[in-house]
Design an enzyme around this catalytic site. Structure first.
Site, PDB file in Angstrom:
ATOM      1  N   LYS A  32       0.851  -1.208   0.000  1.00  0.00           N
ATOM      2  CA  LYS A  32       0.000   0.000   0.000  1.00  0.00           C
ATOM      3  C   LYS A  32       0.875   1.243   0.000  1.00  0.00           C
ATOM      4  O   LYS A  32       0.659   2.169  -0.787  1.00  0.00           O
ATOM      5  CB  LYS A  32      -0.877   0.025   1.241  1.00  0.00           C
ATOM      6  N   ASN A  33       1.907   1.261   0.845  1.00  0.00           N
ATOM      7  CA  ASN A  33       2.703   2.477   1.017  1.00  0.00           C
ATOM      8  C   ASN A  33       3.670   2.732  -0.122  1.00  0.00           C
ATOM      9  O   ASN A  33       4.381   3.743  -0.111  1.00  0.00           O
ATOM     10  CB  ASN A  33       3.428   2.450   2.369  1.00  0.00           C
ATOM     11  N   ARG A  68      -4.171  10.006   4.137  1.00  0.00           N
ATOM     12  CA  ARG A  68      -3.049  10.907   4.429  1.00  0.00           C
ATOM     13  C   ARG A  68      -2.211  11.138   3.190  1.00  0.00           C
ATOM     14  O   ARG A  68      -1.777  12.238   2.910  1.00  0.00           O
ATOM     15  CB  ARG A  68      -2.206  10.245   5.531  1.00  0.00           C
ATOM     16  N   ILE A 102       7.838   7.718  16.646  1.00  0.00           N
ATOM     17  CA  ILE A 102       7.507   8.346  15.362  1.00  0.00           C
ATOM     18  C   ILE A 102       6.210   9.138  15.430  1.00  0.00           C
ATOM     19  O   ILE A 102       6.138  10.280  14.976  1.00  0.00           O
ATOM     20  CB  ILE A 102       7.405   7.275  14.241  1.00  0.00           C
ATOM     21  N   ARG A 153      -8.346  -0.441   4.645  1.00  0.00           N
ATOM     22  CA  ARG A 153      -7.493   0.560   3.973  1.00  0.00           C
ATOM     23  C   ARG A 153      -6.145  -0.054   3.607  1.00  0.00           C
ATOM     24  O   ARG A 153      -5.502   0.362   2.658  1.00  0.00           O
ATOM     25  CB  ARG A 153      -7.251   1.774   4.881  1.00  0.00           C
ATOM     26  N   PRO A 175       1.138  16.838  10.671  1.00  0.00           N
ATOM     27  CA  PRO A 175       1.491  18.098  10.000  1.00  0.00           C
ATOM     28  C   PRO A 175       2.122  17.846   8.632  1.00  0.00           C
ATOM     29  O   PRO A 175       2.582  16.732   8.347  1.00  0.00           O
ATOM     30  CB  PRO A 175       2.507  18.736  10.958  1.00  0.00           C
ATOM     31  N   ASP A 232       4.253  20.434   7.395  1.00  0.00           N
ATOM     32  CA  ASP A 232       5.186  21.569   7.311  1.00  0.00           C
ATOM     33  C   ASP A 232       6.436  21.218   6.512  1.00  0.00           C
ATOM     34  O   ASP A 232       6.927  22.019   5.696  1.00  0.00           O
ATOM     35  CB  ASP A 232       5.571  22.066   8.707  1.00  0.00           C
TER      36      ASP A 232
HETATM   37  C1  EPZ Z   1       4.232   7.098   5.966  1.00  0.00           C
HETATM   38  O1  EPZ Z   1       3.416   8.099   6.547  1.00  0.00           O
HETATM   39  C2  EPZ Z   1       3.376   5.842   5.926  1.00  0.00           C
HETATM   40  N1  EPZ Z   1       2.190   6.085   5.116  1.00  0.00           N
HETATM   41  C3  EPZ Z   1       2.960   5.475   7.352  1.00  0.00           C
HETATM   42  O2  EPZ Z   1       2.248   4.245   7.272  1.00  0.00           O
HETATM   43  C4  EPZ Z   1       4.225   5.250   8.185  1.00  0.00           C
HETATM   44  O3  EPZ Z   1       3.842   4.986   9.524  1.00  0.00           O
HETATM   45  C5  EPZ Z   1       5.095   6.513   8.138  1.00  0.00           C
HETATM   46  O4  EPZ Z   1       5.402   6.834   6.768  1.00  0.00           O
HETATM   47  C6  EPZ Z   1       6.403   6.323   8.879  1.00  0.00           C
HETATM   48  O5  EPZ Z   1       7.088   5.232   8.353  1.00  0.00           O
HETATM   49  C7  EPZ Z   1       2.290   6.001   3.769  1.00  0.00           C
HETATM   50  O6  EPZ Z   1       3.352   5.751   3.223  1.00  0.00           O
HETATM   51  C8  EPZ Z   1       1.030   6.204   2.990  1.00  0.00           C
HETATM   52  P1  EPZ Z   1       6.157  10.624   7.969  1.00  0.00           P
HETATM   53  P2  EPZ Z   1       3.906   9.656   6.526  1.00  0.00           P
HETATM   54  O7  EPZ Z   1       5.988  11.835   7.155  1.00  0.00           O
HETATM   55  O8  EPZ Z   1       4.591   9.935   5.266  1.00  0.00           O
HETATM   56  C9  EPZ Z   1       6.084  13.975  11.322  1.00  0.00           C
HETATM   57  C10 EPZ Z   1       0.467   2.791   7.687  1.00  0.00           C
HETATM   58  O9  EPZ Z   1       0.076   2.275   8.739  1.00  0.00           O
HETATM   59  N2  EPZ Z   1       5.974  14.939  10.217  1.00  0.00           N
HETATM   60  O10 EPZ Z   1       7.414   9.818   7.864  1.00  0.00           O
HETATM   61  O11 EPZ Z   1       2.749  10.479   6.922  1.00  0.00           O
HETATM   62  C11 EPZ Z   1       4.792  13.180  11.488  1.00  0.00           C
HETATM   63  O12 EPZ Z   1       3.861  13.893  12.274  1.00  0.00           O
HETATM   64  C12 EPZ Z   1       0.851   4.249   7.656  1.00  0.00           C
HETATM   65  O13 EPZ Z   1       0.605   2.176   6.597  1.00  0.00           O
HETATM   66  C13 EPZ Z   1       6.055  16.300  10.489  1.00  0.00           C
HETATM   67  O14 EPZ Z   1       6.210  16.708  11.631  1.00  0.00           O
HETATM   68  O15 EPZ Z   1       4.944   9.613   7.731  1.00  0.00           O
HETATM   69  C14 EPZ Z   1       5.251  11.934  12.172  1.00  0.00           C
HETATM   70  O16 EPZ Z   1       5.357  12.168  13.555  1.00  0.00           O
HETATM   71  C15 EPZ Z   1       0.604   4.933   8.993  1.00  0.00           C
HETATM   72  N3  EPZ Z   1       5.930  17.178   9.464  1.00  0.00           N
HETATM   73  C16 EPZ Z   1       6.638  11.708  11.583  1.00  0.00           C
HETATM   74  O17 EPZ Z   1       7.038  12.955  11.000  1.00  0.00           O
HETATM   75  C17 EPZ Z   1       5.728  16.773   8.176  1.00  0.00           C
HETATM   76  O18 EPZ Z   1       5.648  17.626   7.268  1.00  0.00           O
HETATM   77  C18 EPZ Z   1       6.677  10.636  10.511  1.00  0.00           C
HETATM   78  O19 EPZ Z   1       5.866  11.043   9.493  1.00  0.00           O
HETATM   79  C19 EPZ Z   1       5.644  15.382   7.909  1.00  0.00           C
HETATM   80  C20 EPZ Z   1       5.781  14.486   8.951  1.00  0.00           C
END
Ligand code: EPZ
Length: 418
Positions: free
Chosen positions: A22-23, A92, A328, A398, A122, A124
């Site tokens: 999926k990811n 997301r 995370i 999902r 977020p 950002d």
């Molecule tokens: C991806 O989400 C995956 N989703 C998530 O899988 C996975 O848990 C995550 O990466 C971490 O490996 C998809 O690929 C569709 P991040 P993503 O940006 O991209 C913070 C599942 O169960 N952050 O690496 O949203 C954020 O809040 C899903 O399949 C900021 O602060 O994850 C989080 O605490 C859940 N600002 C951390 O970084 C930003 O602009 C990791 O987020 C972006 C992120």
């Protein structure tokens, strides 16, 4: 409203072949916006998030068809670069369409994405990076009006956190930008490498994927291609864990071993016997699992946050205490209540959860709160005494294609009822 009904106690036996990830499918579908001509994605999982991504593609004017596990996309006739709020809210990863649309058309209107069940989500890092590449982004309530009238320019971007989504968004914005983009502290997940492999097949110049520094040299045009989506490593750990908690044995085929090397040793420490080849894993579990003293979720290649709930569910029956640290996401323990309802002994304080293994779990009526938390409840239900009913299973759908059929195929007593 559908629910899953599970009668626990059966040891899983059998073979499961892994679906596409999926990811990886979601950013790949967004990336197809950048290509001229037809793109075919093989091994694409049939998931509600994938159907949402296909709806976004259709909405902006792409031709998008899913037949079985192959999706074809043609983005030649893109006539709109606004994604309605309802579609953005469905998941997301809709936010990665931003980088692709900006890269392809130079303008884009999106809304803040959905998917806040793990705490604040977020964006950002995404927006700061795109602004550094020359995008103008204005907020109107929840809508983001983005434009890059002179096109995007490559630059050096240092991510304060190796965000998977932000790394993907920058890659999609950079492949058609002027000049070179260097991403420092880039995410290293296997899904990043799958996206880079696809983009290179389409004619992009990308180096360093899977490492912390990613280099992308902008090019004039990308063309469609045929790409087989990588196997779903998180679904793989889910099904191995289903066998592990029930004292069963399972052969997982269609895997990429290297993608799971940050989790397999945990299952071995817990007492599972694991034999591996290039594309299959064979797991035999002990009568009772052993606890694994401490597990900290980290960016890849560390212990993945997406398997935290799944491994926690098997540790509820292990002999001993396991301490989890979720580094995370802010609130990724929402599955704990459901596990406690089933008799688990778990104490949560902030980012730490202490699991004291018990001898038995008991069937209960619980609700899935998020995708992986829901999977954790299913796994616990497979081992619990009696009947477990799980509601809100749209969360599970999902990320898992017909989870009840896959588990039933390995001997589980599980059915979906409306
Ligand atoms: C991806 O989400 C995956 N989703 C998530 O899988 C996975 O848990 C995550 O990466 C971490 O490996 C998809 O690929 C569709 P991040 P993503 O940006 O991209 C913070 C599942 O169960 N952050 O690496 O949203 C954020 O809040 C899903 O399949 C900021 O602060 O994850 C989080 O605490 C859940 N600002 C951390 O970084 C930003 O602009 C990791 O987020 C972006 C992120």
């Amino acid at each position: 409203m559908q629910k899953l009904v599970i009668r626990g106690g059966t040891a899983l036996e059998g073979e499961i072949s892994l679906p596409g990830a999926k990811n990886s499918a979601l950013p790949l579908l967004a990336a197809s916006v950048l290509c001229k001509g037809e793109t075919f994605f093989e091994n694409c999982p049939r998931l509600t998030d994938v159907f949402s991504a296909c709806r976004i593609l259709t909405n902006i004017g792409c031709r998008c068809n899913m037949k079985g596990h192959t999706v074809s996309v043609c983005a030649d006739s893109i006539n709109l670069s606004e994604i309605p709020e309802t579609l953005m809210q469905e998941m997301r990863s809709s936010i990665v369409f931003l980088g692709a649309l900006l890269g392809r058309t130079g303008s884009c209107q999106v809304y803040y994405p959905g998917g806040c069940e793990l705490g604040p989500r977020p964006i950002d890092l995404h927006l700061d990076a795109l602004k550094r590449m020359g995008a103008k982004i204005r907020r109107h309530e929840g809508r983001l009006d983005c434009s890059a009238p002179e096109g995007l320019c490559g630059c050096c971007i240092h991510l304060k956190f190796p965000s998977v989504g932000a790394t993907e968004n920058i890659m999609l914005a950079a492949v058609l930008a002027k000049g070179e983009t260097v991403i420092c502290n880039a995410a290293r997940e296997p899904e990043i490498c799958d996206l880079a492999d696809f983009l290179r097949k389409c004619g992009a110049h990308i180096k360093g994927d899977g490492e912390s520094t990613l280099r992308i040299k902008g090019t004039k045009e990308l063309h469609g291609c045929i790409h087989r989506i990588m196997p779903d490593r998180i679904a793989g750990v889910t099904y191995l864990s289903a066998a592990a908690i029930t004292g069963g044995t399972i052969k997982l085929s269609g895997v990429k071993n290297a993608h799971m090397e940050n989790v397999l040793p945990v299952l071995e420490q817990a007492g599972c016997r694991i034999d591996r080849s290039e594309d299959f894993i064979y797991l035999r579990s002990p009568k009772r699992l052993r606890s694994v003293s401490r597990l900290r979720t980290m960016p890849h290649p560390g212990f993945p946050t997406d398997v935290q709930a799944i491994i926690m569910s098997i540790m509820t029956l292990a002999d001993g205490i396991t301490v989890f640290e979720e580094n995370i996401f802010e609130s990724r323990y929402r599955h704990v209540d459901g596990l406690i309802q089933m008799g688990a002994e778990i104490c949560v304080s902030g980012r730490t959860a202490v699991v004291s293994g018990v001898k038995k779990l008991y069937g209960a009526h619980a609700a899935a709160t998020d995708l992986r938390g829901g999977a954790a409840l299913v796994i616990a239900g497979l081992a619990a005494e009696g009947i477990t009913e799980i509601r809100q299973i749209h969360h599970i759908d999902r990320g898992y294609e017909e989870i009840e059929k896959v588990l039933k195929g390995a001997g589980a007593d599980i059915r979906r009822i409306s």
